[in-house]
Design a protein around this motif. Structure first.
Motif, mmCIF file in Angstrom:
data_model
loop_
_atom_site.group_PDB
_atom_site.id
_atom_site.type_symbol
_atom_site.label_atom_id
_atom_site.label_comp_id
_atom_site.label_asym_id
_atom_site.label_seq_id
_atom_site.Cartn_x
_atom_site.Cartn_y
_atom_site.Cartn_z
ATOM 1 N N PRO A 85 4.275 13.186 -20.355
ATOM 2 C CA PRO A 85 3.387 12.221 -19.702
ATOM 3 C C PRO A 85 4.148 11.067 -19.050
ATOM 4 O O PRO A 85 5.253 10.705 -19.456
ATOM 5 C CB PRO A 85 2.523 11.707 -20.858
ATOM 6 N N VAL A 86 3.515 10.501 -18.038
ATOM 7 C CA VAL A 86 3.944 9.240 -17.448
ATOM 8 C C VAL A 86 2.919 8.203 -17.883
ATOM 9 O O VAL A 86 1.715 8.444 -17.800
ATOM 10 C CB VAL A 86 3.997 9.334 -15.908
ATOM 11 N N HIS A 87 3.372 7.068 -18.349
ATOM 12 C CA HIS A 87 2.437 6.107 -18.936
ATOM 13 C C HIS A 87 2.062 4.983 -17.968
ATOM 14 O O HIS A 87 2.010 3.816 -18.334
ATOM 15 C CB HIS A 87 3.029 5.541 -20.230
ATOM 16 N N SER A 88 1.817 5.388 -16.734
ATOM 17 C CA SER A 88 1.359 4.447 -15.719
ATOM 18 C C SER A 88 0.654 5.217 -14.610
ATOM 19 O O SER A 88 1.001 6.379 -14.335
ATOM 20 C CB SER A 88 2.528 3.646 -15.134
ATOM 21 N N LEU A 89 -0.312 4.585 -13.971
ATOM 22 C CA LEU A 89 -0.986 5.186 -12.821
ATOM 23 C C LEU A 89 -0.227 4.916 -11.520
ATOM 24 O O LEU A 89 -0.621 5.397 -10.466
ATOM 25 C CB LEU A 89 -2.402 4.631 -12.689
ATOM 26 N N TYR A 90 0.863 4.168 -11.625
ATOM 27 C CA TYR A 90 1.564 3.727 -10.426
ATOM 28 C C TYR A 90 3.044 4.114 -10.471
ATOM 29 O O TYR A 90 3.721 3.901 -11.470
ATOM 30 C CB TYR A 90 1.424 2.210 -10.260
ATOM 31 N N SER A 91 3.507 4.683 -9.359
ATOM 32 C CA SER A 91 4.906 5.077 -9.231
ATOM 33 C C SER A 91 5.640 3.965 -8.475
ATOM 34 O O SER A 91 5.715 3.966 -7.238
ATOM 35 C CB SER A 91 5.006 6.406 -8.468
ATOM 36 N N MET A 92 6.179 3.031 -9.209
ATOM 37 C CA MET A 92 6.795 1.860 -8.582
ATOM 38 C C MET A 92 8.048 2.220 -7.777
ATOM 39 O O MET A 92 8.423 1.503 -6.847
ATOM 40 C CB MET A 92 7.132 0.814 -9.647
ATOM 41 N N GLU A 93 8.691 3.343 -8.112
ATOM 42 C CA GLU A 93 9.867 3.775 -7.362
ATOM 43 C C GLU A 93 9.513 4.090 -5.914
ATOM 44 O O GLU A 93 10.361 3.978 -5.014
ATOM 45 C CB GLU A 93 10.494 5.006 -8.026
ATOM 46 N N ALA A 94 8.255 4.486 -5.679
ATOM 47 C CA ALA A 94 7.834 4.820 -4.315
ATOM 48 C C ALA A 94 7.909 3.623 -3.384
ATOM 49 O O ALA A 94 8.022 3.785 -2.162
ATOM 50 C CB ALA A 94 6.415 5.382 -4.334
ATOM 51 N N LEU A 95 7.849 2.421 -3.932
ATOM 52 C CA LEU A 95 7.901 1.215 -3.112
ATOM 53 C C LEU A 95 9.264 1.014 -2.469
ATOM 54 O O LEU A 95 9.407 0.196 -1.562
ATOM 55 C CB LEU A 95 7.528 0.000 -3.963
ATOM 56 N N LYS A 96 10.258 1.764 -2.928
ATOM 57 C CA LYS A 96 11.593 1.694 -2.345
ATOM 58 C C LYS A 96 11.753 2.684 -1.192
ATOM 59 O O LYS A 96 12.808 2.738 -0.558
ATOM 60 C CB LYS A 96 12.653 1.978 -3.414
ATOM 61 N N THR A 97 10.717 3.488 -0.919
ATOM 62 C CA THR A 97 10.787 4.519 0.105
ATOM 63 C C THR A 97 9.898 4.149 1.281
ATOM 64 O O THR A 97 9.161 3.163 1.257
ATOM 65 C CB THR A 97 10.330 5.878 -0.452
ATOM 66 N N ARG A 98 9.964 4.962 2.327
ATOM 67 C CA ARG A 98 9.093 4.757 3.489
ATOM 68 C C ARG A 98 7.626 4.985 3.111
ATOM 69 O O ARG A 98 6.745 4.248 3.545
ATOM 70 C CB ARG A 98 9.520 5.727 4.596
ATOM 71 N N ASP A 99 7.363 6.010 2.302
ATOM 72 C CA ASP A 99 5.984 6.368 1.925
ATOM 73 C C ASP A 99 5.538 5.521 0.733
ATOM 74 O O ASP A 99 5.384 6.017 -0.381
ATOM 75 C CB ASP A 99 5.919 7.864 1.599
ATOM 76 N N LYS A 100 5.284 4.252 0.981
ATOM 77 C CA LYS A 100 4.929 3.341 -0.107
ATOM 78 C C LYS A 100 3.537 3.610 -0.673
ATOM 79 O O LYS A 100 3.250 3.238 -1.814
ATOM 80 C CB LYS A 100 5.049 1.895 0.370
ATOM 81 N N TYR A 101 2.674 4.245 0.102
ATOM 82 C CA TYR A 101 1.330 4.565 -0.415
ATOM 83 C C TYR A 101 1.413 5.509 -1.620
ATOM 84 O O TYR A 101 0.490 5.587 -2.420
ATOM 85 C CB TYR A 101 0.469 5.187 0.695
ATOM 86 N N ARG A 102 2.543 6.185 -1.764
ATOM 87 C CA ARG A 102 2.736 7.084 -2.901
ATOM 88 C C ARG A 102 2.791 6.329 -4.226
ATOM 89 O O ARG A 102 2.784 6.953 -5.301
ATOM 90 C CB ARG A 102 4.015 7.906 -2.682
ATOM 91 N N VAL A 103 2.799 5.000 -4.177
ATOM 92 C CA VAL A 103 2.750 4.211 -5.413
ATOM 93 C C VAL A 103 1.501 4.552 -6.218
ATOM 94 O O VAL A 103 1.506 4.494 -7.449
ATOM 95 C CB VAL A 103 2.802 2.693 -5.101
ATOM 96 N N PHE A 104 0.424 4.951 -5.527
ATOM 97 C CA PHE A 104 -0.813 5.325 -6.205
ATOM 98 C C PHE A 104 -0.702 6.766 -6.723
ATOM 99 O O PHE A 104 -0.677 7.720 -5.946
ATOM 100 C CB PHE A 104 -2.013 5.208 -5.262
ATOM 101 N N LEU A 105 -0.588 6.917 -8.033
ATOM 102 C CA LEU A 105 -0.573 8.226 -8.686
ATOM 103 C C LEU A 105 0.452 9.187 -8.088
ATOM 104 O O LEU A 105 0.223 10.402 -8.016
ATOM 105 C CB LEU A 105 -1.971 8.840 -8.675
#
Length: 388
Positions: free
Chosen positions: A281-301
């Protein structure tokens, strides 16, 4: 006596030379498989077959391939956009240049395949009616989300005339789904008319914001007999102020970037999220690593997955929710998951199982079908709703 060479002829010659140089360079430059700017996979070289040549498919596919592989493509798109803006154009490359810096996708009736659109709506109606008969009244909801062009009409250029997306829900009402339809269009229009504290749609991306998703969540909860969590129950956190979305990539010119906000419950559950059958499991609904990429909307799930399972041990009710969705659900699901011990999300583009079997095996009690309207009408995977 020498003839004068006209200016148009010179420009045409230079343009052809530029295209020829680009085509020549494309032979030697490495092939790109994915565009980080446009967040999509690029066309592959089409196979040369007699049938493809005869039907004309090879020519059209090869033209798309050359366009995708054109050297310095991103810079060329930006240059072309800048040139058309100088001509005071208000629609460029399928994008309306709206007020207040909004870039709004232009959708027209001719962009839709009438046969495919009807096929998808028929499949949705058949699926929803069948599942309601099995799960009971009130346990199946359909949320077809309008895009910005349908809600932010005051932001559109005066000459803009996109097609009415309400035709899709009108069709479903006539098919007997009136009680299942979430009145999300009315909710968004009312919120926009009231002057929202935060934007409902991104200026540079085709998605709604977390605030837009929250408005949709309130409408869905009310239609489902649930009590939505009040705005005061959330802490709104700005996690990015330099988001440039997919619509911006169609123009590739300097604009003011968007901010991405997360609605975190003040009393946040101890989430466990499982992607694509993983046992870890991942214990968050948010992928904060995605904020370092171009596709920042991927932060959501964490973006697109065939199957996502969200476990909430602090849910305020029983049951199990299945969301059949596109990416509009990614910032919506964190709200809906507050109400169920377990929420499953299925993306039909990446999931090939039979939904009827899944609903039975997982003991699903509630179903929500959530799509952006134009995307739903053009999606060739919707037929999976009625498999088996």
């Amino acid at each position: 006596m020498k003839k004068n060479i006209s200016y148009p002829a010179v420009m045409t010659g230079l343009f052809c030379a530029f295209l020829g140089l680009g085509a020549a360079l494309s032979v030697f430059m490495p092939r790109r498989t994915f565009s980080e700017t446009e967040n999509r996979y690029l066309a592959k070289r089409p196979a040369l077959t007699w049938e493809a040549v005869k039907s004309g498919k090879f020519g059209s596919d090869y033209e798309i391939y050359l366009s995708d592989q054109f050297p310095f493509r991103d810079s060329w798109i930006g240059f072309k956009t800048a040139a058309e803006k100088v001509q005071l154009k208000k629609e460029i490359n399928g994008v309306f240049l709206g007020k207040d810096g909004y870039l709004i996708e232009a959708f027209y009736a001719e962009d839709m395949d009438p046969e495919l659109s009807k096929k998808n709506l028929d499949a949705l109606a058949a699926f929803a009616l069948r599942q309601e008969a099995l799960l009971g009244d009130g346990h199946v909801k359909v949320l077809l989300a309008p895009t910005a062009s349908e809600i932010l009409t005051e932001k559109l250029p005066a000459s803009a005339s996109p097609f009415s997306q309400a035709a899709a829900t009108d069709f479903l009402e006539k098919a007997g789904l009136s009680s299942m339809l979430v009145p999300v269009r009315d909710a968004l229009l009312q919120e926009e008319a009231d002057g929202p504290d935060r934007p409902l749609y991104y200026r540079t991306d085709h998605h709604w914001t977390a605030s837009g998703a929250y408005t949709a969540y309130q409408a869905w909860a009310s239609a489902s007999g649930l009590t939505s969590l009040d705005p005061s129950g959330f802490s709104v956190e700005t996690v990015s102020e330099d988001f440039l979305g997919t619509i911006h990539s169609k123009l590739n010119v300097p604009v003011n970037p968007d901010s991405i906000e997360l609605y975190r419950p003040i009393q946040e559950p101890e989430w466990s999220v499982f992607y694509d059958g993983s046992q870890e499991p991942v214990h968050s609904l948010y992928s904060m690593e995605a904020l370092k990429t171009r596709d920042k909307y991927r932060v959501f799930l964490d973006g697109n997955h065939g199957l996502t399972r969200i476990v909430n041990p602090q849910a305020d009710s029983g049951g199990k929710l299945l969301i059949i969705k596109d990416s509009y659900a990614h910032c919506f699901a964190p709200f809906a998951a507050l109400h169920f011990p377990e929420t499953l999300m299925i993306d039909l583009r990446y999931y090939n199982g039979r939904l009827g079997d899944l609903i039975q095996e997982q003991e699903i009690t509630d179903v929500l079908v959530l799509y952006q309207i134009p995307g739903f009408l053009k999606d060739r995977n919707i037929s999976k709703l009625v498999w088996g």
